[in-house]
Scaffold this motif. Structure first.
Motif, PDB file in Angstrom:
ATOM      1  N   LEU A   1     -45.532  -4.414  26.663  1.00  0.00           N
ATOM      2  CA  LEU A   1     -45.720  -3.867  27.848  1.00  0.00           C
ATOM      3  C   LEU A   1     -45.994  -4.965  29.103  1.00  0.00           C
ATOM      4  O   LEU A   1     -45.428  -4.673  30.162  1.00  0.00           O
ATOM      5  CB  LEU A   1     -46.928  -3.117  27.821  1.00  0.00           C
ATOM      6  N   CYS A   2     -46.566  -5.809  28.849  1.00  0.00           N
ATOM      7  CA  CYS A   2     -46.896  -7.022  29.790  1.00  0.00           C
ATOM      8  C   CYS A   2     -45.646  -7.684  30.105  1.00  0.00           C
ATOM      9  O   CYS A   2     -45.622  -8.417  31.155  1.00  0.00           O
ATOM     10  CB  CYS A   2     -48.105  -7.697  29.347  1.00  0.00           C
TER      11      CYS A   2
ATOM     12  N   ASN B   1     -57.808 -10.015  25.040  1.00  0.00           N
ATOM     13  CA  ASN B   1     -57.686  -8.793  25.672  1.00  0.00           C
ATOM     14  C   ASN B   1     -56.522  -8.125  25.824  1.00  0.00           C
ATOM     15  O   ASN B   1     -55.254  -8.574  25.455  1.00  0.00           O
ATOM     16  CB  ASN B   1     -58.475  -9.221  26.914  1.00  0.00           C
ATOM     17  N   GLU B   2     -56.216  -7.347  26.852  1.00  0.00           N
ATOM     18  CA  GLU B   2     -54.856  -6.531  26.960  1.00  0.00           C
ATOM     19  C   GLU B   2     -53.782  -7.422  27.297  1.00  0.00           C
ATOM     20  O   GLU B   2     -52.693  -7.171  27.199  1.00  0.00           O
ATOM     21  CB  GLU B   2     -55.371  -5.476  27.995  1.00  0.00           C
ATOM     22  N   ILE B   3     -53.978  -8.550  28.177  1.00  0.00           N
ATOM     23  CA  ILE B   3     -53.067  -9.286  28.751  1.00  0.00           C
ATOM     24  C   ILE B   3     -53.101 -10.402  27.960  1.00  0.00           C
ATOM     25  O   ILE B   3     -52.234 -11.587  28.157  1.00  0.00           O
ATOM     26  CB  ILE B   3     -53.361  -9.581  30.261  1.00  0.00           C
TER      27      ILE B   3
ATOM     28  N   TYR C   1     -47.743 -11.541  30.128  1.00  0.00           N
ATOM     29  CA  TYR C   1     -48.642 -11.734  28.543  1.00  0.00           C
ATOM     30  C   TYR C   1     -49.064 -13.305  28.527  1.00  0.00           C
ATOM     31  O   TYR C   1     -48.215 -14.152  28.417  1.00  0.00           O
ATOM     32  CB  TYR C   1     -48.025 -11.085  27.466  1.00  0.00           C
TER      33      TYR C   1
ATOM     34  N   GLU D   1     -51.585  -2.913  18.627  1.00  0.00           N
ATOM     35  CA  GLU D   1     -52.204  -2.765  19.760  1.00  0.00           C
ATOM     36  C   GLU D   1     -51.667  -4.021  20.581  1.00  0.00           C
ATOM     37  O   GLU D   1     -51.226  -3.933  21.528  1.00  0.00           O
ATOM     38  CB  GLU D   1     -53.691  -2.542  19.730  1.00  0.00           C
ATOM     39  N   GLN D   2     -51.972  -5.168  19.925  1.00  0.00           N
ATOM     40  CA  GLN D   2     -51.782  -6.484  20.737  1.00  0.00           C
ATOM     41  C   GLN D   2     -50.334  -6.499  20.604  1.00  0.00           C
ATOM     42  O   GLN D   2     -49.613  -7.049  21.755  1.00  0.00           O
ATOM     43  CB  GLN D   2     -52.339  -7.549  19.818  1.00  0.00           C
TER      44      GLN D   2
ATOM     45  N   GLU E   1     -48.138  -4.250  21.106  1.00  0.00           N
ATOM     46  CA  GLU E   1     -47.538  -3.313  22.196  1.00  0.00           C
ATOM     47  C   GLU E   1     -48.062  -3.642  23.546  1.00  0.00           C
ATOM     48  O   GLU E   1     -47.302  -3.807  24.316  1.00  0.00           O
ATOM     49  CB  GLU E   1     -48.288  -1.925  21.872  1.00  0.00           C
ATOM     50  N   ASN E   2     -49.101  -4.465  23.659  1.00  0.00           N
ATOM     51  CA  ASN E   2     -49.693  -5.017  24.923  1.00  0.00           C
ATOM     52  C   ASN E   2     -48.659  -6.146  25.327  1.00  0.00           C
ATOM     53  O   ASN E   2     -48.278  -6.220  26.624  1.00  0.00           O
ATOM     54  CB  ASN E   2     -51.130  -5.472  24.964  1.00  0.00           C
ATOM     55  N   ARG E   3     -48.150  -6.733  24.433  1.00  0.00           N
ATOM     56  CA  ARG E   3     -47.429  -7.908  24.753  1.00  0.00           C
ATOM     57  C   ARG E   3     -46.020  -7.419  25.354  1.00  0.00           C
ATOM     58  O   ARG E   3     -45.402  -7.915  26.047  1.00  0.00           O
ATOM     59  CB  ARG E   3     -47.226  -8.728  23.518  1.00  0.00           C
TER      60      ARG E   3
END
Length: 290
Positions: free
Chosen positions: A184-185, A200-202, A189, A177-178, A180-182
């Motif tokens: 996407l951001c 967290n997500e960012i 990020y 998940e981390q 993928e968040n990286r």
């Protein structure tokens, strides 16, 4: 803080000496429980550690100052039953701190140990988690700052725990998940905390006080029995005891510096199960498997 301020609150931090720190505990000893004095001890230690790291003081004034009063009375210990733990995790699943709450219940880590957990401390091949780094927060000059340290609370706090299957799967999922968040951001990020597990997500490091302060609000919002955040750690210990894990092993699991601390806190818990194998420990913690 209100107990510390009357003694040293108006002094320049560079002028605080061990005698002033001792005076705080002497004044508190007659009127406060061991748990309250312990919190003052931890707060002061963290504050002065941050001051020294920021070159505000040359020497830590807490060096040589020891806390000796028993930490807490038996009546102060609360824990979630196995069924309550299942219900709590189901209830907290949509919470921003779900992974942190699950880690505390499954490992019994202290908050600073959990926030300080890094990916290189997790061996997915040998299935171990090594506790060797902490992140705490304190108020310094009116601003809350984070204090990262490669030394844990005590020598015994540095320990290696088994990475059991359900914890392993949870952490691998979190790592994906981390990543993928990286992706996407992108440039947004935060790269400063890439080695940390609890972000967290960012990519920003989750703050210790945010986890602890959000806990009672979650319980209240969901109509659950009110316990303290630290009681999640007690809940982990109670489940180990329920599965017959010897007190000495629980001491090592929780990272207590001496056996008497563990015995004083948990000896009153009475369970019928007397299994003592390592499998009992792992099976007992299996309540959280997804």
């Amino acid at each position: 803080v209100r107990n510390i301020q009357p003694v040293i609150g108006k002094m320049l931090i560079a002028n605080v000496k061990p005698m002033h720190c001792k005076k705080v505990f002497i004044q508190m000893d007659a009127d406060y429980a061991g748990s309250t004095i312990r919190q003052a001890y931890i707060t002061m230690g963290t504050m002065f550690k941050a001051a020294k790291m920021n070159d505000l003081i040359a020497k830590h004034p807490m060096d040589g100052v020891r806390f000796t009063k028993p930490v807490r009375a038996v009546d102060d210990i609360h824990y979630l039953t196995r069924e309550e733990q299942r219900l709590f995790l189901e209830t907290a699943r949509r919470s921003h701190n779900y992974n942190q709450y699950a880690l505390i219940l499954e490992t019994g880590l202290r908050t600073g140990e959990m926030i300080g957990l890094t990916w290189d401390a997790i061996d997915f091949d040998q299935n171990t988690i090594t506790i060797r780094h902490t992140v705490t927060s304190c108020d310094l000059d009116g601003k809350r700052v984070l204090v990262a340290s490669d030394t844990t609370k005590t020598k015994s706090s540095m320990r290696t725990l088994p990475l059991v299957p359900f914890m392993r799967e949870r952490l691998l999922t979190l790592k994906e998940e981390q990543q993928e968040n990286r992706r996407l951001c992108g440039r947004s990020y935060i790269k400063e905390y890439l080695e940390y597990v609890c972000v967290n997500e960012i990519g920003d490091l989750i703050k210790p006080h945010y986890v602890t302060e959000s806990f009672p609000k979650l319980l209240k919002a969901k109509g659950m029995r009110q316990i303290r955040y630290h009681d999640l750690r007690h809940s982990c210990a109670s489940l180990l005891l329920a599965n017959g894990v010897p007190m000495k092993q629980i001491q090592e699991w929780l990272g207590h510096s001496d056996f008497s601390t563990t015995a004083n806190i948990y000896a009153h818990l009475d369970y019928s199960s007397k299994l003592t194998s390592a499998d009992a420990m792992l099976n007992g913690l299996g309540f959280a498997q997804n």
